[in-house]
Scaffold this motif. Structure first.
Motif, PDB file in Angstrom:
ATOM      1  N   ASP A 122      13.014 -13.308  -8.440  1.00 28.38           N
ATOM      2  CA  ASP A 122      12.531 -14.748  -7.583  1.00 28.38           C
ATOM      3  C   ASP A 122      13.630 -15.149  -7.040  1.00 28.38           C
ATOM      4  O   ASP A 122      13.739 -15.430  -5.901  1.00 28.38           O
ATOM      5  N   VAL A 123      14.105 -15.627  -7.891  1.00 27.76           N
ATOM      6  CA  VAL A 123      16.050 -16.863  -7.323  1.00 27.76           C
ATOM      7  C   VAL A 123      16.121 -16.161  -6.344  1.00 27.76           C
ATOM      8  O   VAL A 123      17.279 -16.667  -5.813  1.00 27.76           O
ATOM      9  N   SER A 124      17.054 -14.595  -6.596  1.00 30.76           N
ATOM     10  CA  SER A 124      17.825 -13.785  -5.530  1.00 30.76           C
ATOM     11  C   SER A 124      16.913 -13.609  -3.676  1.00 30.76           C
ATOM     12  O   SER A 124      18.082 -14.119  -3.613  1.00 30.76           O
ATOM     13  N   ASN A 125      15.666 -13.601  -4.393  1.00 26.84           N
ATOM     14  CA  ASN A 125      14.692 -12.966  -3.347  1.00 26.84           C
ATOM     15  C   ASN A 125      15.149 -14.917  -2.393  1.00 26.84           C
ATOM     16  O   ASN A 125      15.592 -15.138  -1.465  1.00 26.84           O
ATOM     17  N   GLN A 149       1.972  -9.603  -3.238  1.00 28.97           N
ATOM     18  CA  GLN A 149       1.799  -8.962  -4.363  1.00 28.97           C
ATOM     19  C   GLN A 149       2.583  -8.091  -5.080  1.00 28.97           C
ATOM     20  O   GLN A 149       2.348  -7.963  -6.563  1.00 28.97           O
ATOM     21  N   VAL A 150       3.601  -8.034  -4.604  1.00 26.47           N
ATOM     22  CA  VAL A 150       4.819  -7.117  -5.747  1.00 26.47           C
ATOM     23  C   VAL A 150       5.488  -7.857  -6.492  1.00 26.47           C
ATOM     24  O   VAL A 150       5.504  -6.775  -6.864  1.00 26.47           O
ATOM     25  N   PHE A 151       5.442  -9.239  -6.497  1.00 25.09           N
ATOM     26  CA  PHE A 151       5.984  -9.797  -7.330  1.00 25.09           C
ATOM     27  C   PHE A 151       5.475  -9.864  -8.961  1.00 25.09           C
ATOM     28  O   PHE A 151       5.991 -10.085 -10.072  1.00 25.09           O
ATOM     29  N   GLU A 152       3.827  -9.734  -8.539  1.00 22.55           N
ATOM     30  CA  GLU A 152       3.554  -9.544 -10.289  1.00 22.55           C
ATOM     31  C   GLU A 152       3.512  -8.412 -10.302  1.00 22.55           C
ATOM     32  O   GLU A 152       3.319  -8.150 -11.805  1.00 22.55           O
ATOM     33  N   PHE A 178      11.489 -12.927   9.364  1.00 27.35           N
ATOM     34  CA  PHE A 178      10.742 -13.375   8.977  1.00 27.35           C
ATOM     35  C   PHE A 178      10.498 -12.694   7.847  1.00 27.35           C
ATOM     36  O   PHE A 178       9.899 -12.854   7.180  1.00 27.35           O
ATOM     37  N   VAL A 179      11.056 -11.593   7.196  1.00 29.33           N
ATOM     38  CA  VAL A 179      10.642 -10.503   6.592  1.00 29.33           C
ATOM     39  C   VAL A 179      10.931 -11.326   5.419  1.00 29.33           C
ATOM     40  O   VAL A 179      10.084 -11.211   3.910  1.00 29.33           O
ATOM     41  N   MET A 180      12.324 -11.822   5.275  1.00 26.73           N
ATOM     42  CA  MET A 180      13.057 -12.114   3.872  1.00 26.73           C
ATOM     43  C   MET A 180      12.140 -13.720   4.106  1.00 26.73           C
ATOM     44  O   MET A 180      11.712 -14.043   2.257  1.00 26.73           O
ATOM     45  N   MET A 181      11.999 -14.432   5.315  1.00 25.41           N
ATOM     46  CA  MET A 181      10.850 -15.819   4.640  1.00 25.41           C
ATOM     47  C   MET A 181       9.671 -15.795   4.266  1.00 25.41           C
ATOM     48  O   MET A 181       8.778 -16.313   3.492  1.00 25.41           O
ATOM     49  N   THR A 182       8.952 -14.108   4.143  1.00 24.51           N
ATOM     50  CA  THR A 182       7.495 -14.033   3.506  1.00 24.51           C
ATOM     51  C   THR A 182       7.831 -14.067   2.180  1.00 24.51           C
ATOM     52  O   THR A 182       7.098 -13.915   1.322  1.00 24.51           O
ATOM     53  N   MET A 183       8.805 -12.582   2.169  1.00 28.71           N
ATOM     54  CA  MET A 183       9.480 -12.085   0.278  1.00 28.71           C
ATOM     55  C   MET A 183       9.593 -14.070  -0.447  1.00 28.71           C
ATOM     56  O   MET A 183       9.194 -14.264  -1.528  1.00 28.71           O
ATOM     57  N   ALA A 184      10.276 -14.969   0.534  1.00 32.05           N
ATOM     58  CA  ALA A 184      10.873 -15.647   0.284  1.00 32.05           C
ATOM     59  C   ALA A 184       9.575 -16.642  -0.350  1.00 32.05           C
ATOM     60  O   ALA A 184      10.169 -17.601  -1.463  1.00 32.05           O
TER      61      ALA A 184
END
Length: 584
Positions: free
Chosen positions: A120-123, A184-187, A294-300
């Motif tokens: 999560d911190v890397s993201n 849902q990926v991080f769960e 946009f993709v990275m902000m969504t993951m972040a």
């Protein structure tokens, strides 16, 4: 969430400000060069003016160097800000985790905390880097390119504007569909880390039971779940790039077609058409960068919420405003104590516990599995707070003490004995960081650990592997007892901490306690009657209640549970144990 995360930028604020400024400088330099190129074509080449070509070319070189320098500085400051931000986030989480009570820790799984501290911190780090560099560069580049296009030819610039609006709408629609999958990926990452953690920590058990295939299948399933989620998310995102590329190529064809007609009609110069095509590529790159953002902000966003949860979590147990800073003695008092791990639970774990223990007494605690023995002793060092009633140490409610002061004077050797990588001496000094080797040796003598340490090639400098896997269970227990003794506590609690020790060594340890630390209150949880029968008094626990509290001889006369277990263990009659006896 944003306020919590951005508060960790701290000393990297200046780098965070300089990064976008440098990127704007790079964009300005890039946007000037096509205009100068157009001048070289129109005035230099067609005007046969070599002086203009050389002077303008020199300006282009200077501007290009300045743009390169701005880009390099932007990358440098961006890296500094993002890595520093990630460092502060990890530290903030780790520091807050150290303040958690056991009940706080129960809210987060170990694997979940590992994921938050790593993935999560890397993201967030990557998203912050992209935000500082691309989020400023891409919109600025696109806006400047559009403005310059309208200045050169408003008619042709409308083609760009229409393409930008079309692509923006398509990108937003596709990204919205991808967002829910990224969340849902991080769960699933938590499940993967849990599988790895369990397998690595219990690798000897896995091999002993030949369960490698089972563990491989479990890991493969967890990895496959992450793969499937990413495929679904990327399946939506993947359409963005070809759509953008196709749209821009259509723009190039249209501009080339209409631009050629305008050149023939004398409404546009060749150099201006070249500038427009260059700006077209700038707009394409800007749109691509915006899609990545946009993709990275969504993951972040998903990662940021998980990180903020840990940082914002407040410890259930805190120090009072004016804490007591000294523990007078080792006396312990429970006054009508009730306790539940879950506040909403209908049935408390401990029920109406009332008892008084004098300073220096040796108290045994026995009972069947689930009788709440460990829960009882956890309240003494305030690892949990009582639900009702009060626990006093040295005549003072444990909630009135400074927690560090209290826990320094209440030394606990828990059921699960943990040693850390390092030498034996390093591990022992967890009890007292300033302890000399002589202090450590005396503590080991009391814990009967000196016997095996002195046989090791490097003695007290022998390296312990992570988790203490290179020593036996009994040796690990004795080292943990010695570590606790180094604290010189007023209260020493042994939670079934001699279960892996033979009865002769157990007796030696108890004898050493009686002769060498007579003023320390000792609480000994055990399953063997022989481990507690010499105690001053013995507590018999049953279903969260005190079933008996007296000396060994008195309990044999008055307590049925104690008597049956004693007879079974000494071979007088039957084969009962605590669980079967307490269930009668």
């Amino acid at each position: 969430m944003l306020k919590t995360l951005l508060s960790q930028v701290k000393q990297y604020k200046l780098a965070s400000i300089l990064t976008p400024l440098c990127m704007i400088g790079e964009v300005i330099c890039e946007m000037i060069i096509p205009v100068l190129m157009a001048g070289i074509v129109d005035k230099g080449i067609y005007g046969n003016n070599m002086g203009y070509i050389f002077s303008t070319g020199g300006k282009m070189i200077v501007i290009a160097v300045l743009g390169l320098l701005a880009g390099l500085l932007g990358a440098y400051y961006g890296s500094m800000a993002s890595t520093g931000f990630a460092k502060n986030l990890r530290k903030a989480m780790f520091d807050n985790i150290q303040t958690f009570s056991f009940s706080n820790i129960d809210k987060f799984s170990t694997s979940g905390l590992v994921t938050r501290l790593t993935t999560d911190v890397s993201n967030i780090q990557n998203a912050y880097m992209v935000t500082l560099r691309m989020a400023m560069r891409a919109p600025a580049s696109m806006i400047v390119a559009l403005v310059m296009s309208f200045i050169i030819s408003p008619e042709l610039a409308r083609i760009y504007l229409g393409a930008v609006i079309f692509l923006a709408v398509v990108a937003v629609l596709l990204m919205r569909r991808a967002t829910r999958y990224f969340k849902q990926v991080f769960e699933k990452y938590d499940e993967l880390n849990e599988s790895v953690q369990e397998n690595v920590s219990a690798i000897r058990v896995v091999k002993a039971y030949v369960r490698e295939d089972y563990e491989n299948a479990k890991f493969k399933k967890a990895a496959l779940n992450i793969y499937n989620m990413f495929v679904k998310a990327e399946g939506n995102v993947v359409y963005v790039s070809p759509l953008m590329t196709g749209t821009v190529y259509v723009c190039i064809l249209l501009i080339s077609w209409f631009g050629a007609h305008m050149i023939v009609a004398g409404n546009l110069s060749t150099g201006s058409l070249m500038s427009l095509l260059t700006y077209c590529m700038s707009i394409l790159m800007s749109l691509m960068m915006l899609a990545i953002i946009f993709v990275m902000m969504t993951m972040a966003e998903a990662s940021g919420k998980r990180i903020a949860e840990v940082i914002e979590e407040k410890a259930d147990l805190t120090n009072p405003e004016n804490p007591v800073m000294e523990v007078a003695d080792g006396s312990i008092s429970f006054d009508h104590v009730y306790f539940s791990y879950n506040k909403s639970s209908d049935e408390p774990v401990l029920k109406d516990i009332t008892l008084d223990i004098k300073s220096g007494e040796t108290i045994g605690i026995i009972g069947g599995t689930g009788s709440a023995k460990s829960s009882l002793i956890n309240l003494i060092s305030r690892l949990y707070d009582v639900t009702d009633g009060s626990v006093k140490v040295g005549g003072v409610d444990v909630r009135d003490y400074d927690m560090e002061v209290l826990r320094d004077q209440v030394s606990v050797v828990l059921q699960k004995n943990v040693l850390f990588s390092g030498t034996i001496l390093d591990n022992l000094r967890w009890g007292d960081k300033n302890a000399t080797e002589e202090d450590a040796k005396r503590a080991c003598e009391m814990a009967c650990a000196d016997e095996f340490i002195e046989k090791m090639p490097d003695g007290y400098n022998t390296v312990i592997e992570q988790g203490g896997t290179n020593v036996s269970g009994g040796q690990r227990q004795r080292l943990c007892i010695a570590r606790a003794l180094l604290k010189k506590p007023r209260i020493l609690i042994l939670d079934d901490s001699t279960s892996a020790v033979d009865t002769a060594t157990d007796a030696k340890i108890r004898k050493a306690f009686a002769t060498m630390i007579p003023g320390t209150t000792k609480l000994i949880i055990a399953q063997r009657i022989s481990s507690v029968q010499d105690c001053d008094r013995i507590i018999v626990m049953d279903d969260g209640k005190i079933n008996g509290f007296a000396s060994h001889d008195e309990l044999l006369k008055t307590n049925e549970i104690y008597r049956e277990v004693y007879e079974s263990q000494t071979g007088v009659s039957g084969d009962a144990d605590f669980d079967s006896a307490s269930g009668q």
